[in-house]
Design a protein around this motif. Sequence first.
Motif, PDB file in Angstrom:
ATOM      1  N   PHE A 200       7.387   2.402   3.436  1.00 55.35           N
ATOM      2  CA  PHE A 200       7.520   2.243   4.863  1.00 55.35           C
ATOM      3  C   PHE A 200       7.439   0.776   5.287  1.00 55.35           C
TER       4      PHE A 200
ATOM      5  N   ALA B  69      -5.702   3.006   4.661  1.00 57.76           N
ATOM      6  CA  ALA B  69      -5.057   2.032   5.370  1.00 57.76           C
ATOM      7  C   ALA B  69      -6.077   1.218   6.099  1.00 57.76           C
TER       8      ALA B  69
ATOM      9  N   LYS C 168       8.944   4.855   8.005  1.00 57.85           N
ATOM     10  CA  LYS C 168       9.714   5.160   6.884  1.00 57.85           C
ATOM     11  C   LYS C 168      10.889   4.328   6.589  1.00 57.85           C
TER      12      LYS C 168
ATOM     13  N   GLU D 299       0.916  -1.264  -0.118  1.00 56.90           N
ATOM     14  CA  GLU D 299      -0.081  -0.150  -0.159  1.00 56.90           C
ATOM     15  C   GLU D 299       0.803   1.236   0.129  1.00 56.90           C
ATOM     16  N   THR D 300       1.969   1.256   0.387  1.00 55.80           N
ATOM     17  CA  THR D 300       2.822   2.420   0.457  1.00 55.80           C
ATOM     18  C   THR D 300       4.052   2.130  -0.587  1.00 55.80           C
TER      19      THR D 300
END
Length: 263
Positions: A43, A145, A68, A38-39
């Motif tokens: 992350f 999220a 991060k 999703e990132t």
Amino acid sequence: MRWILILLAVGTPLIVTVLQYYRVQGFKNTLEYLVNTETDGAFQLTIGNTNIDYLQLSFALNEVAVSKTKSDSLAAGVREVTTERIKVRFGSLWSLWSGKQLQIEELLITEPVAKVGISKAPDPMRSESQAPVNVAHQIARFSPAIVSLLNQFNIEFFHIERARMELDKSENTIQVRLIDLLVANWNMRQLSSESTLRLSLEEQSIDFTTSQFSFGSIVYDYQQSELEIQDYEFVQNDSLNRPVINATGESLIVADLDFQALV
């Protein structure tokens, strides 16, 4: 027959224990996968330790952090999300066996802290200390999220308790506290009259650089399709710290606000 009963008495708890351990590992692997995909790898997820209660069909993940992969203390956007504890309870033994999608009766996240960097104002004539901050927008940024989590697992009851958001600017930090989220009987593909989503902020005062916003409560209720702000006061000061706007009220209601409009 006696040996069969002995084998069942010994083997069944062992099978249940192994199955729970397998499901817990699957849950952790899925979380890692969601954070990474999703990132786009920006992350990473770290988990301190895991406690499994085999009798209660539950487990807890402790000292969980999403941070991060490349640290940048001045970067805008979400920098880190941490929580001391994520507790998960399975509904029954059958839920451990049935289907590929994990069946969860309750998922509780306690006192998470989200650190968000605020970008500089696009107007070069405006100093960063005067840049406006849209708190509602910052909270809504976490909705993808949450939606991904609800899509991935079959969760009957999902609760975030006493969340805190820290909005970091170069000159000050804005804190939004006591954020609660309750989701029950929620299926993103088929929302019904039994679906419940309630987002609330308890009494507090939020201090901005040149303004202050205080309220008794802010509540969004999916079933009522409305957002209500109670006992609110907004004060805007000028450059000399003199109030130029002072708005107060007992109740402000935004009606016909559906879930998609909220996020």
